[in-house]
Motif scaffolding. Structure first.
Motif, PDB file in Angstrom:
ATOM      1  N   ALA A   1       7.657   3.597  -0.461  1.00  0.00           N
ATOM      2  CA  ALA A   1       6.592   3.014   0.364  1.00  0.00           C
ATOM      3  C   ALA A   1       6.452   1.524   0.062  1.00  0.00           C
ATOM      4  O   ALA A   1       6.083   0.739   0.917  1.00  0.00           O
ATOM      5  CB  ALA A   1       5.261   3.717   0.109  1.00  0.00           C
TER       6      ALA A   1
ATOM      7  N   GLU B   1       6.962   9.370   6.483  1.00  0.00           N
ATOM      8  CA  GLU B   1       6.254   8.269   5.823  1.00  0.00           C
ATOM      9  C   GLU B   1       4.762   8.303   6.143  1.00  0.00           C
ATOM     10  O   GLU B   1       3.924   8.092   5.266  1.00  0.00           O
ATOM     11  CB  GLU B   1       6.847   6.919   6.237  1.00  0.00           C
ATOM     12  CG  GLU B   1       6.166   5.733   5.582  1.00  0.00           C
ATOM     13  CD  GLU B   1       6.276   5.722   4.058  1.00  0.00           C
ATOM     14  OE1 GLU B   1       5.332   5.217   3.414  1.00  0.00           O
ATOM     15  OE2 GLU B   1       7.275   6.207   3.507  1.00  0.00           O
TER      16      GLU B   1
ATOM     17  N   GLN C   1       1.916   8.756   3.282  1.00  0.00           N
ATOM     18  CA  GLN C   1       0.880   7.741   3.070  1.00  0.00           C
ATOM     19  C   GLN C   1      -0.517   8.344   3.208  1.00  0.00           C
ATOM     20  O   GLN C   1      -1.420   8.017   2.446  1.00  0.00           O
ATOM     21  CB  GLN C   1       1.057   6.581   4.055  1.00  0.00           C
ATOM     22  CG  GLN C   1       2.208   5.671   3.721  1.00  0.00           C
ATOM     23  CD  GLN C   1       2.018   4.965   2.392  1.00  0.00           C
ATOM     24  OE1 GLN C   1       0.939   4.512   2.048  1.00  0.00           O
ATOM     25  NE2 GLN C   1       3.095   4.892   1.621  1.00  0.00           N
TER      26      GLN C   1
ATOM     27  N   ARG D   1      -1.383  10.301   0.073  1.00  0.00           N
ATOM     28  CA  ARG D   1      -1.377   9.551  -1.188  1.00  0.00           C
ATOM     29  C   ARG D   1      -2.725   9.582  -1.910  1.00  0.00           C
ATOM     30  O   ARG D   1      -2.777   9.861  -3.111  1.00  0.00           O
ATOM     31  CB  ARG D   1      -0.930   8.119  -0.926  1.00  0.00           C
ATOM     32  CG  ARG D   1      -0.637   7.355  -2.188  1.00  0.00           C
ATOM     33  CD  ARG D   1       0.108   6.043  -1.877  1.00  0.00           C
ATOM     34  NE  ARG D   1       0.681   5.538  -3.091  1.00  0.00           N
ATOM     35  CZ  ARG D   1       0.141   4.555  -3.806  1.00  0.00           C
ATOM     36  NH1 ARG D   1      -0.970   3.982  -3.391  1.00  0.00           N
ATOM     37  NH2 ARG D   1       0.706   4.163  -4.923  1.00  0.00           N
TER      38      ARG D   1
END
Length: 192
Positions: A186, A162, A166, A169
């Motif tokens: 997310a 994760e 992120q 992104r």
């Protein structure tokens, strides 16, 4: 800088070495990504936007011109520069893995200096690992995978997956056509 088999081997090797420099030096990667994004900029633009010292900016620009990854687009003063297109595929010696080096990957490496999550991920998994994570990040932003699936596939913790997803992104949204209405895990929160 897409390469085909009709190129001389020396040219291909030189291209690879030039790109390898970008992947080894985050500041050069950051400058390349900036020029790829802006499409045309002066050294003064680089100084202002990337907050580089004048000597450093000129040195980096000259290194990238010499490496053949950026071009002078205007010889008039002030000179303008733009990044060349890079799409280089590298296959491991065993032939079991293939990595494509793209401006998005170079941009992600360039963010290593300012993003601790990317820096940590590269330290633990290398640039090849980051390339794999970037592939998952694109798929995740398109709603095709979750961080848990990435974690399982790569044998990393869901939290690590994760965190890198992120961090990547912004790179994905800058370099790929992603529809904003795609919902992904997310938005459910990080329950790892």
């Amino acid at each position: 800088m897409s390469r085909t088999s009709n190129r001389a081997d020396g040219d291909i090797v030189q291209d690879f070495l030039s790109v390898a420099d970008l992947l080894e030096e985050p500041q050069l990667a950051q400058l390349f990504a900036y020029l790829a994004r802006e499409r045309d900029a002066t050294v003064q633009d680089v100084i202002d936007d990337l907050e580089l010292a004048q000597g450093t900016a000129y040195s980096y620009v000259n290194r990238l011109v010499d490496a053949g990854v950026i071009d002078v687009t205007d010889d008039e003063q002030p000179r303008r520069y733009a990044a060349r297109e890079i799409d280089l595929t590298v296959t491991t010696a065993a032939g079991d893995r293939e990595y494509t080096i793209t401006p998005a990957l170079i941009d992600a490496v360039g963010r290593r200096e300012t993003d601790a999550d990317i820096d940590t991920y590269i330290d633990r998994h290398g640039v090849a690992g980051l390339a794999t994570a970037l592939t998952y990040a694109v798929a995740r932003e398109r709603g095709e995978v979750t961080h848990r699936l990435m974690a399982e596939d790569l044998d990393i913790s869901p939290l690590a997956a994760e965190m890198i997803l992120q961090a990547l992104r912004p790179v994905v949204h800058e370099h790929y056509d992603i529809k904003e209405d795609v919902h992904h895990d997310a938005e459910e929160g990080v329950n790892v």
